[in-house]
Design a protein around this motif. Structure first.
Motif, short mmCIF file in Angstrom:
data_model
loop_
_atom_site.label_atom_id
_atom_site.label_comp_id
_atom_site.label_asym_id
_atom_site.label_seq_id
_atom_site.Cartn_x
_atom_site.Cartn_y
_atom_site.Cartn_z
N LYS A 241 0.81 -1.22 0.00
CA LYS A 241 0.00 0.00 0.00
C LYS A 241 0.85 1.27 0.00
CE LYS A 241 -4.36 -1.73 1.78
NZ LYS A 241 -5.48 -1.55 2.74
N GLU A 242 2.04 1.19 0.57
CA GLU A 242 2.90 2.37 0.64
C GLU A 242 3.36 2.83 -0.74
OE1 GLU A 242 6.39 4.01 3.62
OE2 GLU A 242 6.41 1.90 3.03
N GLN A 243 3.43 1.90 -1.70
CA GLN A 243 3.90 2.27 -3.03
C GLN A 243 2.76 2.50 -4.02
OE1 GLN A 243 6.21 -1.34 -4.05
NE2 GLN A 243 4.90 -1.56 -5.84
N ALA A 244 1.54 2.15 -3.63
CA ALA A 244 0.40 2.32 -4.53
C ALA A 244 0.04 3.80 -4.68
CB ALA A 244 -0.81 1.56 -3.99
N VAL A 245 -0.29 4.19 -5.90
CA VAL A 245 -0.67 5.58 -6.19
C VAL A 245 -2.08 5.59 -6.77
CG1 VAL A 245 -0.18 7.57 -7.66
CG2 VAL A 245 1.69 6.39 -6.49
N LEU A 246 -2.92 6.38 -6.17
CA LEU A 246 -4.33 6.46 -6.57
C LEU A 246 -4.50 7.32 -7.81
CD1 LEU A 246 -7.41 6.05 -5.88
CD2 LEU A 246 -7.22 8.19 -4.56
N ILE A 247 -5.26 6.81 -8.79
CA ILE A 247 -5.70 7.66 -9.90
C ILE A 247 -6.94 8.38 -9.39
CG2 ILE A 247 -6.38 7.79 -12.31
CD1 ILE A 247 -5.10 5.07 -12.75
N ALA A 248 -6.73 9.56 -8.83
CA ALA A 248 -7.79 10.26 -8.12
C ALA A 248 -8.80 10.92 -9.05
CB ALA A 248 -7.18 11.31 -7.19
N GLY A 249 -8.35 11.29 -10.23
CA GLY A 249 -9.23 11.91 -11.22
C GLY A 249 -8.65 11.68 -12.59
N GLN A 250 -9.50 11.49 -13.58
CA GLN A 250 -9.01 11.23 -14.93
C GLN A 250 -10.10 11.54 -15.93
OE1 GLN A 250 -8.36 7.08 -16.08
NE2 GLN A 250 -6.29 7.58 -16.77
N ALA A 251 -9.72 12.15 -17.05
CA ALA A 251 -10.69 12.47 -18.09
C ALA A 251 -10.07 12.29 -19.46
CB ALA A 251 -11.19 13.90 -17.93
N LEU A 252 -10.79 11.65 -20.35
CA LEU A 252 -10.43 11.57 -21.75
C LEU A 252 -11.45 12.40 -22.51
CD1 LEU A 252 -9.51 8.37 -23.80
CD2 LEU A 252 -10.84 10.22 -24.77
N LYS A 253 -10.97 13.39 -23.24
CA LYS A 253 -11.87 14.28 -23.97
C LYS A 253 -11.44 14.38 -25.43
CE LYS A 253 -14.34 15.76 -20.38
NZ LYS A 253 -15.83 15.66 -20.29
N THR A 254 -12.41 14.64 -26.28
CA THR A 254 -12.12 14.94 -27.67
C THR A 254 -12.53 16.39 -27.94
OG1 THR A 254 -14.26 14.02 -28.35
CG2 THR A 254 -12.35 12.55 -28.42
N ASP A 255 -12.27 16.85 -29.16
CA ASP A 255 -12.44 18.27 -29.46
C ASP A 255 -13.89 18.75 -29.31
OD1 ASP A 255 -9.79 19.33 -30.39
OD2 ASP A 255 -9.97 17.64 -31.77
N ASP A 256 -14.03 20.00 -28.90
CA ASP A 256 -15.34 20.63 -28.85
C ASP A 256 -15.50 21.55 -30.06
OD1 ASP A 256 -13.89 22.96 -28.30
OD2 ASP A 256 -14.34 22.93 -26.15
N THR A 257 -16.56 22.32 -30.08
CA THR A 257 -16.87 23.13 -31.26
C THR A 257 -15.85 24.22 -31.54
OG1 THR A 257 -18.30 24.53 -29.88
CG2 THR A 257 -19.35 22.72 -31.08
N SER A 258 -15.00 24.52 -30.57
CA SER A 258 -14.02 25.60 -30.77
C SER A 258 -12.89 25.20 -31.72
CB SER A 258 -13.42 26.03 -29.43
OG SER A 258 -12.59 25.00 -28.89
N VAL A 259 -12.72 23.90 -31.96
CA VAL A 259 -11.54 23.43 -32.69
C VAL A 259 -11.40 24.05 -34.07
CG1 VAL A 259 -12.65 21.36 -33.63
CG2 VAL A 259 -10.17 21.39 -33.29
N PHE A 260 -12.52 24.28 -34.75
CA PHE A 260 -12.47 24.88 -36.10
C PHE A 260 -12.94 26.33 -36.09
CE2 PHE A 260 -13.05 20.25 -37.34
CZ PHE A 260 -11.72 20.06 -37.60
#
Length: 458
Positions: A241-260
Motif C-alpha cells: 500500500k505504501e507504493q500504490a498511487v491512486l488515480i484520483a481523477g481522470q478524463a479523456l476528452k475529444t475536441d469541442d466546437t471551438s476546434v475549427f
C-alpha cells in the motif's frame, strides 16, 4: 450523463525502457517485454494475476499487443490494442481504469511501445482521407503552408498566435525548451541528457517560428508499462500500500466546437485540454493551485505554452510570465516535466503517456530522489493527440500523505531488486523474468529470443 465512478483504482507498478533514437536496432517485442517485466517486478505480481491487458502503439500491424503479451503468458485474457495518436498510452491507462472501476477486472497490465522511423511523423495510408486532413486545411486557410513538417507548422502557428494576442516573445518559447533539457540530466531514461543555454536553443535551426530544432521532440523508440489494480487487489497485499498511487481523477476528452474556430490555438485542442483538466481536477477534489508537479505534453515548446494556459496553471494569456519568472522549474510555482518532457526525454507515441505516469508515480512515492518535488500531495499528467484526444489525470498517494524522499538503498530493499528504478535504468535477471512470467501458461515459442536480446543490451 455517465455514472460517476465509485471504485478506486491504483497504479501498483511501473516500468520503462530507456528512450532511444529510432535506428531499427530494437524491435517492439523487446521494448514491450522489457517494460512489462519491469512493471510486474515493481508491482510484485505475476502475469497470472492479470485479468486484462492493454497494448498501446500507433505504428504497427493489428494484434501487435498479443505478440508482446504472449511473451508473458498465453492465459486467454482479453488484450486490447489501442491507437489514439500521441495520447495512445494515456488512453490505455484510461481504458484500464474503466475496466477496474466498472468491476470487470481487478488487475490490468497496460504496456505501451513504439518502434518509429527517423525524421518527422509520416502517414502510411495515402490512398484514403488523412484523419487530421481537416486540421491541415484549416491551417492552410488561415495561416498558409510552408515547407516545414506539418506538426511543427500547426503548433508553431499556435505559438505565433499566443505572441500576437498576449505578448509572448521568442525567448519565452526557447526558455521552455532550455528548462526541459536541463531537467533531463537527472532522468536515466531520457533520449537526450544534454544541457543547453538559452542562446543555444534560440540559435539552433529554425523549423517554424517561433520553434527551433531544440524546441521539438525527437522521434523515439521506447516502451513503458503500468500495473493497475482495484481496492480489493490492493487490500489483499497490505505490504504494497505504501507504493500504490491512486488515480484520483481522470478524463479523456475529444475536441469541442471551438476546434475549427479559425484560431491556431483552438486548432491544437485548447478547448478539450481545458475541459479535461477541469473534469479530472473536479473528480480528484483538487485545485490546480495544489498541483506541484506536472508531466505535460510538450511535443513542441509552443504546445507547452498554450497548455500551461489551458490547464489553468497561469492566468489566461499569462503563461509566458510564468516562464519568465522561473515558475516552471525547481524553486518556482510548479515543476513542469521533471523527466525532461517529450522535448528531451523523447516521444515514442504509444509509450509516452505511460512514461509520464511512471515519472509521477516515482515522485509521489519519493523514489525520484535526484529530482524530487518534495511535499507533493497531488500530481497532474497531460497527454495530447491531434485528431483529436487528450487525457488528463490527477494522481495522489494512496495514504493521502505528501511525499518524502526515500533513499535508493531503501528502495532496493523494498522492491527486492537491489536498486532504485527511478534513478537507475537497469535490466533484469533470468530469475526475475521467471518470477513474473505466467506459471501456468507460458510459452517459450512465444518468447523466441527476445529475452536474450534484452539481456544483451545491458
Amino acid at each position: 450523463m455517465a455514472p460517476k465512478r465509485k471504485d478506486p483504482v491504483y497504479v501498483l507498478g511501473v516500468g520503462m525502457t530507456k528512450f532511444i533514437k529510432p535506428r531499427g536496432k530494437v524491435d517492439y517485442t523487446e521494448l514491450g517485454f522489457e517494460a512489462g517485466i519491469k512493471a510486474m517486478l515493481d508491482a510484485q505480481v505475476n502475469y497470472d494475476d492479470m485479468d486484462m491487458g492493454v497494448a498501446c502503439y500507433c505504428y504497427g500491424d493489428s494484434t501487435c499487443g498479443q505478440r508482446v503479451f504472449y511473451q508473458f503468458g498465453t492465459t486467454s485474457i482479453p488484450i486490447w490494442n489501442v491507437n489514439n495518436n500521441c495520447s495512445t498510452g494515456s488512453t490505455g491507462l484510461y481504458l484500464g481504469r474503466q475496466m477496474i472501476a466498472g468491476g470487470q477486472a481487478d488487475a490490468v497490465l497496460v504496456v505501451g511501445f513504439e518502434k518509429m522511423f527517423p525524421g518527422s511523423l509520416q502517414s502510411f495510408f495515402n490512398d484514403r482521407a488523412n484523419p487530421t486532413g481537416t486540421f491541415g486545411e484549416m491551417m492552410k486557410a488561415t495561416r498558409g503552408v510552408t515547407n516545414a513538417p506539418g506538426a511543427p507548422q500547426m503548433f508553431g502557428n499556435a505559438g505565433r498566435e499566443y505572441m500576437e494576442k498576449y505578448g509572448a516573445k521568442m525567448e519565452d518559447f526557447a526558455e521552455i525548451a532550455r528548462v526541459n533539457h536541463e531537467h533531463s540530466k537527472r532522468n536515466p531514461y531520457s533520449q537526450f541528457q544534454d544541457e543547453y543555454t538559452l542562446e543555444q536553443v534560440m540559435k539552433s535551426t529554425l523549423i517554424h517560428e517561433p520553434i527551433t530544432k531544440l524546441q521539438c521532440c525527437p522521434t523515439s523508440d521506447g516502451g513503458a508499462a503500468a500495473v493497475l489494480v482495484s481496492q480489493t487487489f490492493l487490500d489483499a497485499r497490505p505490504h504494497l500500500k505504501e507504493q500504490a498511487v491512486l488515480i484520483a481523477g481522470q478524463a479523456l476528452k475529444t475536441d469541442d466546437t471551438s476546434v475549427f474556430s479559425r484560431s491556431a490555438i483552438d486548432l491544437m485542442g485548447y478547448g478539450m485540454n481545458q475541459d479535461a483538466a477541469k473534469t479530472a481536477l473536479a473528480e480528484a477534489g483538487v485545485s490546480i493551485n495544489e498541483i506541484k508537479v506536472v508531466e505535460l505534453h510538450d511535443c513542441f515548446s509552443a504546445n507547452e505554452m498554450i497548455v500551461i494556459d489551458a490547464l489553468g496553471l497561469s492566468e489566461k494569456g499569462k503563461a509566458h510570465e510564468l516562464v519568465r519568472n522561473g515558475d516552471i522549474t525547481y524553486g518556482g510555482k510548479v515543476v513542469i516535466n521533471p523527466s525532461g518532457g517529450l522535448i528531451s526525454k523523447g516521444h515514442p507515441l504509444g509509450a509516452t503517456g505511460i512514461a509520464q505516469c511512471a515519472e509521477l508515480v516515482w515522485h509521489l512515492r519519493g523514489w525520484a530522489n535526484n529530482r524530487l518535488v518534495k511535499d507533493t500531495r497531488a500530481a497532474l499528467q497531460h497527454n495530447l493527440g491531434l485528431g483529436g484526444a487528450v487525457v488528463v489525470a490527477v494522481y495522489k498517494r494512496a495514504d493521502g500523505k505528501t511525499n518524502a524522499p526515500v533513499s535508493s538503498e531503501e528502495v532496493g530493499k523494498r522492491n527486492g531488486l537491489g536498486y532504485n528504478p527511478a534513478v537507475e535504468a537497469k535490466g533484469f535477471t533470468r530469475s526475475q523474468v521467471d518470477r513474473v512470467r505466467s506459471k501456468r501458461a507460458r510459452s517459450e515459442w512465444a518468447l523466441q529470443d527476445t529475452e536474450k536480446k534484452v539481456e544483451a543490451r545491458f
